[in-house]
Design a protein around this motif. Structure first.
Motif, PDB file in Angstrom:
ATOM      1  N   ALA A  97      -8.243   9.563  49.258  1.00 20.04           N
ATOM      2  CA  ALA A  97      -7.888  10.961  48.980  1.00 20.04           C
ATOM      3  C   ALA A  97      -6.803  11.044  47.915  1.00 20.04           C
ATOM      4  O   ALA A  97      -6.844  11.925  47.046  1.00 20.04           O
ATOM      5  CB  ALA A  97      -7.439  11.653  50.261  1.00 20.04           C
ATOM      6  N   ALA A  98      -5.843  10.129  47.949  1.00 19.44           N
ATOM      7  CA  ALA A  98      -4.775  10.152  46.947  1.00 19.44           C
ATOM      8  C   ALA A  98      -5.323   9.886  45.549  1.00 19.44           C
ATOM      9  O   ALA A  98      -4.880  10.499  44.574  1.00 19.44           O
ATOM     10  CB  ALA A  98      -3.711   9.118  47.300  1.00 19.44           C
ATOM     11  N   LEU A  99      -6.288   8.991  45.447  1.00 26.94           N
ATOM     12  CA  LEU A  99      -6.863   8.694  44.130  1.00 26.94           C
ATOM     13  C   LEU A  99      -7.881   9.741  43.691  1.00 26.94           C
ATOM     14  O   LEU A  99      -7.929  10.120  42.523  1.00 26.94           O
ATOM     15  CB  LEU A  99      -7.507   7.311  44.148  1.00 26.94           C
ATOM     16  CG  LEU A  99      -6.552   6.127  44.219  1.00 26.94           C
ATOM     17  CD1 LEU A  99      -7.316   4.839  44.426  1.00 26.94           C
ATOM     18  CD2 LEU A  99      -5.703   6.060  42.966  1.00 26.94           C
ATOM     19  N   ALA A 100      -8.725  10.196  44.619  1.00 25.77           N
ATOM     20  CA  ALA A 100      -9.804  11.124  44.249  1.00 25.77           C
ATOM     21  C   ALA A 100      -9.296  12.543  44.027  1.00 25.77           C
ATOM     22  O   ALA A 100      -9.841  13.266  43.196  1.00 25.77           O
ATOM     23  CB  ALA A 100     -10.878  11.122  45.326  1.00 25.77           C
ATOM     24  N   LEU A 101      -8.285  12.934  44.766  1.00 22.20           N
ATOM     25  CA  LEU A 101      -7.789  14.310  44.671  1.00 22.20           C
ATOM     26  C   LEU A 101      -6.461  14.394  43.924  1.00 22.20           C
ATOM     27  O   LEU A 101      -5.658  15.304  44.170  1.00 22.20           O
ATOM     28  CB  LEU A 101      -7.640  14.889  46.081  1.00 22.20           C
ATOM     29  CG  LEU A 101      -8.904  14.854  46.939  1.00 22.20           C
ATOM     30  CD1 LEU A 101      -8.586  15.317  48.355  1.00 22.20           C
ATOM     31  CD2 LEU A 101     -10.002  15.680  46.331  1.00 22.20           C
ATOM     32  N   ALA A 102      -6.235  13.471  43.027  1.00 24.71           N
ATOM     33  CA  ALA A 102      -4.976  13.425  42.290  1.00 24.71           C
ATOM     34  C   ALA A 102      -4.846  14.655  41.387  1.00 24.71           C
ATOM     35  O   ALA A 102      -5.847  15.222  40.936  1.00 24.71           O
ATOM     36  CB  ALA A 102      -4.917  12.158  41.447  1.00 24.71           C
ATOM     37  N   PRO A 103      -3.639  15.073  41.113  1.00 27.91           N
ATOM     38  CA  PRO A 103      -3.439  16.193  40.183  1.00 27.91           C
ATOM     39  C   PRO A 103      -3.998  15.834  38.799  1.00 27.91           C
ATOM     40  O   PRO A 103      -4.101  14.661  38.441  1.00 27.91           O
ATOM     41  CB  PRO A 103      -1.922  16.361  40.119  1.00 27.91           C
ATOM     42  CG  PRO A 103      -1.354  15.520  41.193  1.00 27.91           C
ATOM     43  CD  PRO A 103      -2.389  14.570  41.652  1.00 27.91           C
ATOM     44  N   GLY A 107      -2.936  15.618  35.872  1.00 24.52           N
ATOM     45  CA  GLY A 107      -2.153  14.736  35.007  1.00 24.52           C
ATOM     46  C   GLY A 107      -2.168  13.288  35.465  1.00 24.52           C
ATOM     47  O   GLY A 107      -1.914  12.378  34.681  1.00 24.52           O
ATOM     48  N   LEU A 108      -2.464  13.039  36.733  1.00 27.95           N
ATOM     49  CA  LEU A 108      -2.409  11.689  37.285  1.00 27.95           C
ATOM     50  C   LEU A 108      -3.777  11.133  37.655  1.00 27.95           C
ATOM     51  O   LEU A 108      -3.861  10.133  38.367  1.00 27.95           O
ATOM     52  CB  LEU A 108      -1.510  11.678  38.532  1.00 27.95           C
ATOM     53  CG  LEU A 108      -0.059  12.069  38.313  1.00 27.95           C
ATOM     54  CD1 LEU A 108       0.664  12.158  39.647  1.00 27.95           C
ATOM     55  CD2 LEU A 108       0.631  11.075  37.404  1.00 27.95           C
ATOM     56  N   GLN A 109      -4.837  11.756  37.194  1.00 25.00           N
ATOM     57  CA  GLN A 109      -6.178  11.302  37.560  1.00 25.00           C
ATOM     58  C   GLN A 109      -6.493   9.964  36.907  1.00 25.00           C
ATOM     59  O   GLN A 109      -6.083   9.703  35.775  1.00 25.00           O
ATOM     60  CB  GLN A 109      -7.226  12.335  37.151  1.00 25.00           C
ATOM     61  CG  GLN A 109      -7.220  13.546  38.040  1.00 25.00           C
ATOM     62  CD  GLN A 109      -8.333  14.514  37.679  1.00 25.00           C
ATOM     63  OE1 GLN A 109      -8.948  14.394  36.629  1.00 25.00           O
ATOM     64  NE2 GLN A 109      -8.559  15.484  38.546  1.00 25.00           N
ATOM     65  N   PRO A 168      -8.964   7.026  35.133  1.00 22.13           N
ATOM     66  CA  PRO A 168      -9.968   7.181  34.071  1.00 22.13           C
ATOM     67  C   PRO A 168     -11.321   7.604  34.635  1.00 22.13           C
ATOM     68  O   PRO A 168     -11.631   7.369  35.809  1.00 22.13           O
ATOM     69  CB  PRO A 168     -10.049   5.781  33.455  1.00 22.13           C
ATOM     70  CG  PRO A 168      -8.801   5.100  33.863  1.00 22.13           C
ATOM     71  CD  PRO A 168      -8.355   5.719  35.141  1.00 22.13           C
ATOM     72  N   ALA A 169     -12.132   8.191  33.794  1.00 24.30           N
ATOM     73  CA  ALA A 169     -13.424   8.758  34.216  1.00 24.30           C
ATOM     74  C   ALA A 169     -14.349   7.727  34.870  1.00 24.30           C
ATOM     75  O   ALA A 169     -14.944   8.018  35.913  1.00 24.30           O
ATOM     76  CB  ALA A 169     -14.113   9.420  33.032  1.00 24.30           C
ATOM     77  N   PRO A 170     -14.517   6.499  34.315  1.00 23.42           N
ATOM     78  CA  PRO A 170     -15.417   5.538  34.988  1.00 23.42           C
ATOM     79  C   PRO A 170     -14.947   5.176  36.402  1.00 23.42           C
ATOM     80  O   PRO A 170     -15.747   5.070  37.322  1.00 23.42           O
ATOM     81  CB  PRO A 170     -15.394   4.313  34.075  1.00 23.42           C
ATOM     82  CG  PRO A 170     -14.961   4.813  32.747  1.00 23.42           C
ATOM     83  CD  PRO A 170     -14.057   5.990  33.032  1.00 23.42           C
ATOM     84  N   LEU A 171     -13.634   5.033  36.562  1.00 19.15           N
ATOM     85  CA  LEU A 171     -13.098   4.723  37.887  1.00 19.15           C
ATOM     86  C   LEU A 171     -13.290   5.904  38.830  1.00 19.15           C
ATOM     87  O   LEU A 171     -13.644   5.732  40.004  1.00 19.15           O
ATOM     88  CB  LEU A 171     -11.620   4.362  37.790  1.00 19.15           C
ATOM     89  CG  LEU A 171     -10.918   4.021  39.096  1.00 19.15           C
ATOM     90  CD1 LEU A 171     -11.571   2.801  39.750  1.00 19.15           C
ATOM     91  CD2 LEU A 171      -9.452   3.784  38.877  1.00 19.15           C
ATOM     92  N   ARG A 172     -13.091   7.097  38.308  1.00 21.70           N
ATOM     93  CA  ARG A 172     -13.270   8.298  39.131  1.00 21.70           C
ATOM     94  C   ARG A 172     -14.725   8.460  39.558  1.00 21.70           C
ATOM     95  O   ARG A 172     -15.011   8.842  40.690  1.00 21.70           O
ATOM     96  CB  ARG A 172     -12.803   9.518  38.352  1.00 21.70           C
ATOM     97  CG  ARG A 172     -12.781  10.790  39.155  1.00 21.70           C
ATOM     98  CD  ARG A 172     -11.999  11.863  38.421  1.00 21.70           C
ATOM     99  NE  ARG A 172     -12.223  13.164  38.968  1.00 21.70           N
ATOM    100  CZ  ARG A 172     -11.606  13.636  40.050  1.00 21.70           C
ATOM    101  NH1 ARG A 172     -10.747  12.876  40.682  1.00 21.70           N
ATOM    102  NH2 ARG A 172     -11.857  14.850  40.498  1.00 21.70           N
ATOM    103  N   GLN A 173     -15.673   8.148  38.662  1.00 25.72           N
ATOM    104  CA  GLN A 173     -17.091   8.245  39.008  1.00 25.72           C
ATOM    105  C   GLN A 173     -17.482   7.231  40.070  1.00 25.72           C
ATOM    106  O   GLN A 173     -18.365   7.484  40.883  1.00 25.72           O
ATOM    107  CB  GLN A 173     -17.946   8.060  37.751  1.00 25.72           C
ATOM    108  CG  GLN A 173     -17.894   9.239  36.828  1.00 25.72           C
ATOM    109  CD  GLN A 173     -18.680   8.980  35.553  1.00 25.72           C
ATOM    110  OE1 GLN A 173     -19.143   7.882  35.302  1.00 25.72           O
ATOM    111  NE2 GLN A 173     -18.825  10.025  34.742  1.00 25.72           N
ATOM    112  N   ALA A 174     -16.857   6.081  40.099  1.00 22.32           N
ATOM    113  CA  ALA A 174     -17.134   5.076  41.125  1.00 22.32           C
ATOM    114  C   ALA A 174     -16.394   5.397  42.422  1.00 22.32           C
ATOM    115  O   ALA A 174     -16.835   5.024  43.506  1.00 22.32           O
ATOM    116  CB  ALA A 174     -16.735   3.695  40.628  1.00 22.32           C
ATOM    117  N   LEU A 175     -15.286   6.089  42.296  1.00 23.00           N
ATOM    118  CA  LEU A 175     -14.436   6.370  43.452  1.00 23.00           C
ATOM    119  C   LEU A 175     -14.961   7.511  44.315  1.00 23.00           C
ATOM    120  O   LEU A 175     -14.851   7.457  45.548  1.00 23.00           O
ATOM    121  CB  LEU A 175     -13.024   6.710  42.954  1.00 23.00           C
ATOM    122  CG  LEU A 175     -11.930   6.870  43.983  1.00 23.00           C
ATOM    123  CD1 LEU A 175     -11.678   5.534  44.659  1.00 23.00           C
ATOM    124  CD2 LEU A 175     -10.664   7.357  43.320  1.00 23.00           C
TER     125      LEU A 175
END
Length: 95
Positions: free
Chosen positions: A19-25, A27-29, A31-38
């Motif tokens: 939740a901390a990584l996926a729902l980050a504000p 400014g703190l998100q 990178p896109a490839p990591l977010r797509q895997a997360l």
């Protein structure tokens, strides 16, 4: 600590990290490839847990030990109970 408590603590730890990584504000998100895997990670973990559970149950069923002595003892108890019921006048014959 019981096994349930251990699983719940681990699940809470992983869930809060996700939740901390996926729902980050914004400014703190990450990178896109990591977010797509997360984002689908909980679904992947749930499928992996289901596969593990299925494999564990299959292995335990395949290696289940027969208890010949216990089966013979149970059959003897059944014979004794039927004899006792017949002695008391109960008919066990199918009608």
């Amino acid at each position: 600590m019981t096994k349930l408590a251990q699983w719940l603590c681990g699940l809470a730890l992983l869930g809060s990290a996700w939740a901390a990584l996926a729902l980050a504000p914004p400014g703190l998100q990450p990178p896109a490839p990591l977010r797509q895997a997360l984002l689908p990670l909980p679904v992947y973990l749930l499928v992996a847990f289901g596969c593990y559970s299925l494999a564990t149950v299959g292995y335990r069923v395949a290696t289940f030990n027969d208890c010949e002595e216990a089966a013979a003892e149970l059959q003897e108890h059944i014979r004794a109970a039927r004899a006792d019921l017949r002695r008391r006048g109960l008919s066990l014959e199918p009608q």
